[in-house]
Write a protein that holds these residues in place. Structure first.
Motif, PDB file in Angstrom:
ATOM      1  N   PHE A  37       1.244   5.818  -2.791  1.00 48.95           N
ATOM      2  CA  PHE A  37       0.671   4.487  -2.993  1.00 48.95           C
ATOM      3  C   PHE A  37       1.226   3.808  -4.235  1.00 48.95           C
ATOM      4  O   PHE A  37       1.372   2.584  -4.276  1.00 48.95           O
ATOM      5  CB  PHE A  37      -0.861   4.578  -3.062  1.00 48.95           C
ATOM      6  CG  PHE A  37      -1.501   3.784  -1.976  1.00 48.95           C
ATOM      7  CD1 PHE A  37      -1.829   2.457  -2.153  1.00 48.95           C
ATOM      8  CD2 PHE A  37      -1.727   4.353  -0.739  1.00 48.95           C
ATOM      9  CE1 PHE A  37      -2.381   1.716  -1.135  1.00 48.95           C
ATOM     10  CE2 PHE A  37      -2.272   3.631   0.286  1.00 48.95           C
ATOM     11  CZ  PHE A  37      -2.601   2.298   0.094  1.00 48.95           C
ATOM     12  N   TYR A  38       1.511   4.598  -5.244  1.00 48.51           N
ATOM     13  CA  TYR A  38       2.189   4.079  -6.428  1.00 48.51           C
ATOM     14  C   TYR A  38       3.520   3.426  -6.027  1.00 48.51           C
ATOM     15  O   TYR A  38       3.841   2.314  -6.450  1.00 48.51           O
ATOM     16  CB  TYR A  38       2.413   5.233  -7.396  1.00 48.51           C
ATOM     17  CG  TYR A  38       3.378   4.987  -8.527  1.00 48.51           C
ATOM     18  CD1 TYR A  38       2.955   4.403  -9.714  1.00 48.51           C
ATOM     19  CD2 TYR A  38       4.719   5.364  -8.419  1.00 48.51           C
ATOM     20  CE1 TYR A  38       3.834   4.192 -10.766  1.00 48.51           C
ATOM     21  CE2 TYR A  38       5.606   5.169  -9.466  1.00 48.51           C
ATOM     22  CZ  TYR A  38       5.159   4.581 -10.633  1.00 48.51           C
ATOM     23  OH  TYR A  38       6.037   4.375 -11.671  1.00 48.51           O
ATOM     24  N   THR A  39       4.264   4.127  -5.178  1.00 51.37           N
ATOM     25  CA  THR A  39       5.540   3.594  -4.694  1.00 51.37           C
ATOM     26  C   THR A  39       5.329   2.365  -3.832  1.00 51.37           C
ATOM     27  O   THR A  39       6.077   1.385  -3.935  1.00 51.37           O
ATOM     28  CB  THR A  39       6.283   4.673  -3.886  1.00 51.37           C
ATOM     29  OG1 THR A  39       6.382   5.874  -4.660  1.00 51.37           O
ATOM     30  CG2 THR A  39       7.676   4.217  -3.498  1.00 51.37           C
ATOM     31  N   ASP A  40       4.310   2.411  -2.964  1.00 49.20           N
ATOM     32  CA  ASP A  40       4.012   1.268  -2.091  1.00 49.20           C
ATOM     33  C   ASP A  40       3.816   0.002  -2.904  1.00 49.20           C
ATOM     34  O   ASP A  40       4.400  -1.049  -2.616  1.00 49.20           O
ATOM     35  CB  ASP A  40       2.727   1.524  -1.287  1.00 49.20           C
ATOM     36  CG  ASP A  40       2.867   2.673  -0.316  1.00 49.20           C
ATOM     37  OD1 ASP A  40       4.014   3.095  -0.056  1.00 49.20           O
ATOM     38  OD2 ASP A  40       1.833   3.148   0.176  1.00 49.20           O
ATOM     39  N   SER A  41       2.945   0.085  -3.907  1.00 45.43           N
ATOM     40  CA  SER A  41       2.609  -1.119  -4.670  1.00 45.43           C
ATOM     41  C   SER A  41       3.788  -1.580  -5.519  1.00 45.43           C
ATOM     42  O   SER A  41       4.020  -2.783  -5.679  1.00 45.43           O
ATOM     43  CB  SER A  41       1.388  -0.865  -5.554  1.00 45.43           C
ATOM     44  OG  SER A  41       1.674   0.100  -6.539  1.00 45.43           O
ATOM     45  N   TYR A  42       4.531  -0.614  -6.074  1.00 48.62           N
ATOM     46  CA  TYR A  42       5.727  -0.987  -6.836  1.00 48.62           C
ATOM     47  C   TYR A  42       6.667  -1.804  -5.958  1.00 48.62           C
ATOM     48  O   TYR A  42       7.106  -2.902  -6.335  1.00 48.62           O
ATOM     49  CB  TYR A  42       6.430   0.263  -7.353  1.00 48.62           C
ATOM     50  CG  TYR A  42       7.671  -0.048  -8.160  1.00 48.62           C
ATOM     51  CD1 TYR A  42       7.602  -0.173  -9.543  1.00 48.62           C
ATOM     52  CD2 TYR A  42       8.908  -0.239  -7.541  1.00 48.62           C
ATOM     53  CE1 TYR A  42       8.737  -0.484 -10.283  1.00 48.62           C
ATOM     54  CE2 TYR A  42      10.039  -0.541  -8.269  1.00 48.62           C
ATOM     55  CZ  TYR A  42       9.953  -0.663  -9.638  1.00 48.62           C
ATOM     56  OH  TYR A  42      11.076  -0.984 -10.365  1.00 48.62           O
ATOM     57  N   LEU A 147      11.325  -1.829   5.120  1.00 48.40           N
ATOM     58  CA  LEU A 147      10.622  -1.178   4.018  1.00 48.40           C
ATOM     59  C   LEU A 147       9.119  -1.345   4.193  1.00 48.40           C
ATOM     60  O   LEU A 147       8.339  -0.408   3.987  1.00 48.40           O
ATOM     61  CB  LEU A 147      11.070  -1.785   2.680  1.00 48.40           C
ATOM     62  CG  LEU A 147      10.300  -1.359   1.425  1.00 48.40           C
ATOM     63  CD1 LEU A 147      10.512   0.127   1.144  1.00 48.40           C
ATOM     64  CD2 LEU A 147      10.727  -2.192   0.221  1.00 48.40           C
ATOM     65  N   GLY A 148       8.698  -2.530   4.597  1.00 47.05           N
ATOM     66  CA  GLY A 148       7.281  -2.812   4.810  1.00 47.05           C
ATOM     67  C   GLY A 148       6.663  -1.950   5.892  1.00 47.05           C
ATOM     68  O   GLY A 148       5.478  -1.612   5.824  1.00 47.05           O
ATOM     69  N   ILE A 149       7.455  -1.585   6.901  1.00 47.42           N
ATOM     70  CA  ILE A 149       6.937  -0.705   7.959  1.00 47.42           C
ATOM     71  C   ILE A 149       6.526   0.639   7.355  1.00 47.42           C
ATOM     72  O   ILE A 149       5.449   1.175   7.642  1.00 47.42           O
ATOM     73  CB  ILE A 149       7.981  -0.508   9.068  1.00 47.42           C
ATOM     74  CG1 ILE A 149       8.207  -1.831   9.821  1.00 47.42           C
ATOM     75  CG2 ILE A 149       7.537   0.589  10.039  1.00 47.42           C
ATOM     76  CD1 ILE A 149       9.287  -1.759  10.884  1.00 47.42           C
ATOM     77  N   GLY A 150       7.387   1.179   6.500  1.00 47.23           N
ATOM     78  CA  GLY A 150       7.051   2.441   5.842  1.00 47.23           C
ATOM     79  C   GLY A 150       5.843   2.302   4.934  1.00 47.23           C
ATOM     80  O   GLY A 150       4.949   3.160   4.932  1.00 47.23           O
ATOM     81  N   ILE A 151       5.808   1.229   4.155  1.00 50.94           N
ATOM     82  CA  ILE A 151       4.669   1.000   3.267  1.00 50.94           C
ATOM     83  C   ILE A 151       3.383   0.849   4.077  1.00 50.94           C
ATOM     84  O   ILE A 151       2.346   1.427   3.748  1.00 50.94           O
ATOM     85  CB  ILE A 151       4.903  -0.252   2.399  1.00 50.94           C
ATOM     86  CG1 ILE A 151       6.076  -0.023   1.436  1.00 50.94           C
ATOM     87  CG2 ILE A 151       3.643  -0.622   1.625  1.00 50.94           C
ATOM     88  CD1 ILE A 151       6.490  -1.263   0.668  1.00 50.94           C
ATOM     89  N   VAL A 178      -6.658   7.299  -5.136  1.00 50.20           N
ATOM     90  CA  VAL A 178      -5.379   7.113  -4.442  1.00 50.20           C
ATOM     91  C   VAL A 178      -4.987   5.638  -4.486  1.00 50.20           C
ATOM     92  O   VAL A 178      -3.842   5.291  -4.825  1.00 50.20           O
ATOM     93  CB  VAL A 178      -5.486   7.605  -2.984  1.00 50.20           C
ATOM     94  CG1 VAL A 178      -4.246   7.179  -2.183  1.00 50.20           C
ATOM     95  CG2 VAL A 178      -5.635   9.116  -2.941  1.00 50.20           C
ATOM     96  N   PHE A 179      -5.940   4.771  -4.166  1.00 53.02           N
ATOM     97  CA  PHE A 179      -5.628   3.337  -4.126  1.00 53.02           C
ATOM     98  C   PHE A 179      -5.377   2.771  -5.522  1.00 53.02           C
ATOM     99  O   PHE A 179      -4.602   1.820  -5.680  1.00 53.02           O
ATOM    100  CB  PHE A 179      -6.779   2.587  -3.459  1.00 53.02           C
ATOM    101  CG  PHE A 179      -6.434   1.175  -3.075  1.00 53.02           C
ATOM    102  CD1 PHE A 179      -5.552   0.917  -2.034  1.00 53.02           C
ATOM    103  CD2 PHE A 179      -6.977   0.098  -3.762  1.00 53.02           C
ATOM    104  CE1 PHE A 179      -5.217  -0.380  -1.693  1.00 53.02           C
ATOM    105  CE2 PHE A 179      -6.651  -1.203  -3.417  1.00 53.02           C
ATOM    106  CZ  PHE A 179      -5.763  -1.444  -2.378  1.00 53.02           C
ATOM    107  N   GLY A 185       1.449   1.152 -10.134  1.00 54.27           N
ATOM    108  CA  GLY A 185       2.721   0.696  -9.573  1.00 54.27           C
ATOM    109  C   GLY A 185       3.059  -0.726  -9.993  1.00 54.27           C
ATOM    110  O   GLY A 185       4.210  -1.039 -10.315  1.00 54.27           O
ATOM    111  N   ILE A 186       2.051  -1.617  -9.980  1.00 52.19           N
ATOM    112  CA  ILE A 186       2.265  -3.008 -10.402  1.00 52.19           C
ATOM    113  C   ILE A 186       2.673  -3.059 -11.870  1.00 52.19           C
ATOM    114  O   ILE A 186       3.618  -3.774 -12.246  1.00 52.19           O
ATOM    115  CB  ILE A 186       0.991  -3.831 -10.163  1.00 52.19           C
ATOM    116  CG1 ILE A 186       0.718  -3.961  -8.654  1.00 52.19           C
ATOM    117  CG2 ILE A 186       1.114  -5.225 -10.792  1.00 52.19           C
ATOM    118  CD1 ILE A 186      -0.635  -4.559  -8.325  1.00 52.19           C
TER     119      ILE A 186
END
Length: 517
Positions: A37-42, A147-151, A178-179, A185-186
């Motif tokens: 999730f850290y990676t997702d938000s980054y 990339l968005g599909i993976g996120i 987790v969230f 990430g931001i």
């Protein structure tokens, strides 16, 4: 089949999970899901910092590159489309991975989404224009969509896996933790940008075209945490609840719970899962299908509606504001003047976003983590929507005055950011991971999250382009949407202190089905 024995084994196994002390396996689940999730938000939010630099170099306002590009002002819809490209992918990923998480299993899909993200992050960083055909923005948008599909796939899978392994006492805290990595990430996006700018300061001052290297580095950085988490995601076990309620292997679930309890007592978050994953044994009668029949009943459908609509309402404003942060900082003249040298301009804007993250965004997440299992989900969500509504209304009414008072604006905006996180941005992620039956939990969470991304697309692409032209109107729209989100909170149940089976009614359904058979 001895249904009494099946019921006893199932109840005992789930009781062990629900009543377990918080331990090392729980911590590992949080870290493995949280790094993703850290990676997702980054990856989701760093585009707000990268695009202005890309525009500066490839669509310059002046040949000498001394002034920020006016491309977003000349092409607001194009700019919005670029910012929303990942959200389109998120929507598709949330729906597809949500469904596959129920169809194929949580374990079988977990890690796949990270591998997609790794490939597409690298592709995004090396985007370029073709000699004929697609320009750099179109190429980047395609990479960002995938990339968005993976996120998007990470949303239902991380929430569900954490929820189904958690104990009752700390379940909200675990999912919220987790969230909360979204906030880290931001913040990291801003810090990586500042570090890259500082490292290339002399080069940028002598030749602003070096900004092309800056945005590529900050996009590429997202691959590092993703690569670190892949192995642990691929080796995480299937959740015992899925093993019983979907696969039907009761004995296997009992053995898996014993291994989870053993790992929970092992003072090592890297301890690996060992043993046979699939084994024959006592089989439970598994109820198949029935998604629309289940949610066609108002008592169940209203919960799905509540989760989906509140997430939709939240993301209209959350993404509309977050992905237009550079525009907002320009409107309130935070950067002083666009006549500043390019390096100073981007440094100042990035510092502004880091300050907002430190003052409101990151603390809001972690206050929510600390209080969600004490206050409950609904009170926090009601409070968040209410405070955000008031803050946005103040900004809308007083815009002509407050935009010239940086301190006053930052105070109100920071309060709003705090209550986004200590409020619906966290709770809309947590609740869908708790309230649905195991066989539908991933699908329904994915649908709720996808409605959120539909809201994000509307907030960024339909509303966002008007921010520069008529910010007051946009803020009024966001105010109304936030108020509606608060109203829709009525339809979700309070989940604090209740087992997943009690919330979904699965114990009753399981027993009644056995009685019939």
């Amino acid at each position: 089949m001895d249904y009494d024995r099946v019921t006893q084994i199932r109840a005992k196994a789930f009781a062990h999970l629900d009543e377990a002390q918080f331990g090392w396996f729980h911590l590992r689940a949080i870290l493995v899901s949280g790094v993703g999730f850290y990676t997702d938000s980054y990856d989701n939010f760093v585009i707000n910092l990268a695009l202005p630099m890309l525009y500066h170099v490839y669509f310059p306002k002046s040949p000498d590159l001394q002034y920020p590009s006016d491309f977003p002002q000349r092409n607001p819809n194009y700019d919005a489309w670029m910012k929303a490209a990942t959200s389109y992918g998120n929507l598709f990923g949330q729906l597809s991975f949500g469904y596959l998480g129920d169809k194929l299993g949580r374990k079988n899909m977990y890690g796949v989404e990270l591998m997609i993200m790794i490939v597409c992050t690298i592709g995004s960083a090396f985007s370029a224009s073709a000699i004929r055909g697609a320009n750099i923005l179109q190429t980047l948008a395609v990479w960002r969509f995938f990339l968005g599909i993976g996120i998007g796939g990470d949303y239902p899978l991380s929430a569900i896996i954490t929820s189904e392994f958690a104990n009752v006492k700390w379940r909200g805290t675990m999912i919220a933790a987790v969230f909360a990595m979204q906030g880290i990430g931001i913040l990291t996006g801003g810090l990586v940008t500042l570090a890259t700018l500082a490292a290339l300061q002399n080069s940028i001052r002598s030749d602003p075209a070096y900004l092309d290297l800056v945005w590529r580095i900050i996009l590429a950085f997202g691959v590092i945490p993703a690569m670190g988490a892949v192995y642990f995601r691929l080796t995480i076990p299937e959740t015992p609840r899925y093993t019983v309620d979907v696969i039907g292997s009761v004995d296997q679930a009992e053995r898996d719970v014993e291994k989870v309890m053993a790992l929970n007592a092992t003072r090592d978050v890297s301890s690996n899962w060992v043993g046979e994953e699939v084994a024959n044994g006592t089989r439970a009668n598994v109820k198949k299908g029935g998604f629309w029949a289940h949610f066609g009943q108002w008592k169940n459908g209203k919960i799905l509606f509540g989760c989906a609509f509140t997430w939709f309402a939240l993301d209209v404003a959350w993404y509309g504001l977050s992905l237009n942060a550079s525009t907002i900082l320009t409107l309130i003249n935070w950067n002083g003047s666009n006549s500043l040298p390019p390096y100073d301009n981007y440094w100042q804007k990035t510092v502004g976003q880091v300050i907002i993250a430190c003052m409101g965004t990151v603390p809001g997440y972690w206050v929510c983590v600390a209080l969600i299992d004490r206050m409950g989900r609904k009170p926090i969500q009601y409070l968040g929507f209410a405070v955000i509504t008031v803050c946005l209304l103040i900004l809308a009414i007083a815009w002509d005055t407050i935009k010239n008072n940086t301190v006053a604006f930052c105070v109100v905006f920071t309060i709003a950011q705090f209550f986004f996180q200590f409020g619906p941005n966290t709770t809309t992620f947590v609740v869908p991971g708790e309230v649905f039956p195991t066989r539908f939990r991933s699908t329904a969470h994915g649908m709720s999250a996808a409605m959120g991304k539909l809201g994000a697309i509307i907030g960024v692409e339909a509303v966002g382009p008007f921010f520069s032209m008529n910010p007051k109107a946009v803020l009024y729209v966001f105010t109304v949407v936030m108020a509606l989100g608060g109203v829709a909170t009525y339809f979700i149940p309070e989940t604090m202190g209740k087992t997943l089976e009690a919330l979904s009614g699965e114990d009753d359904a399981f027993e009644s089905q056995e009685t019939i058979l």
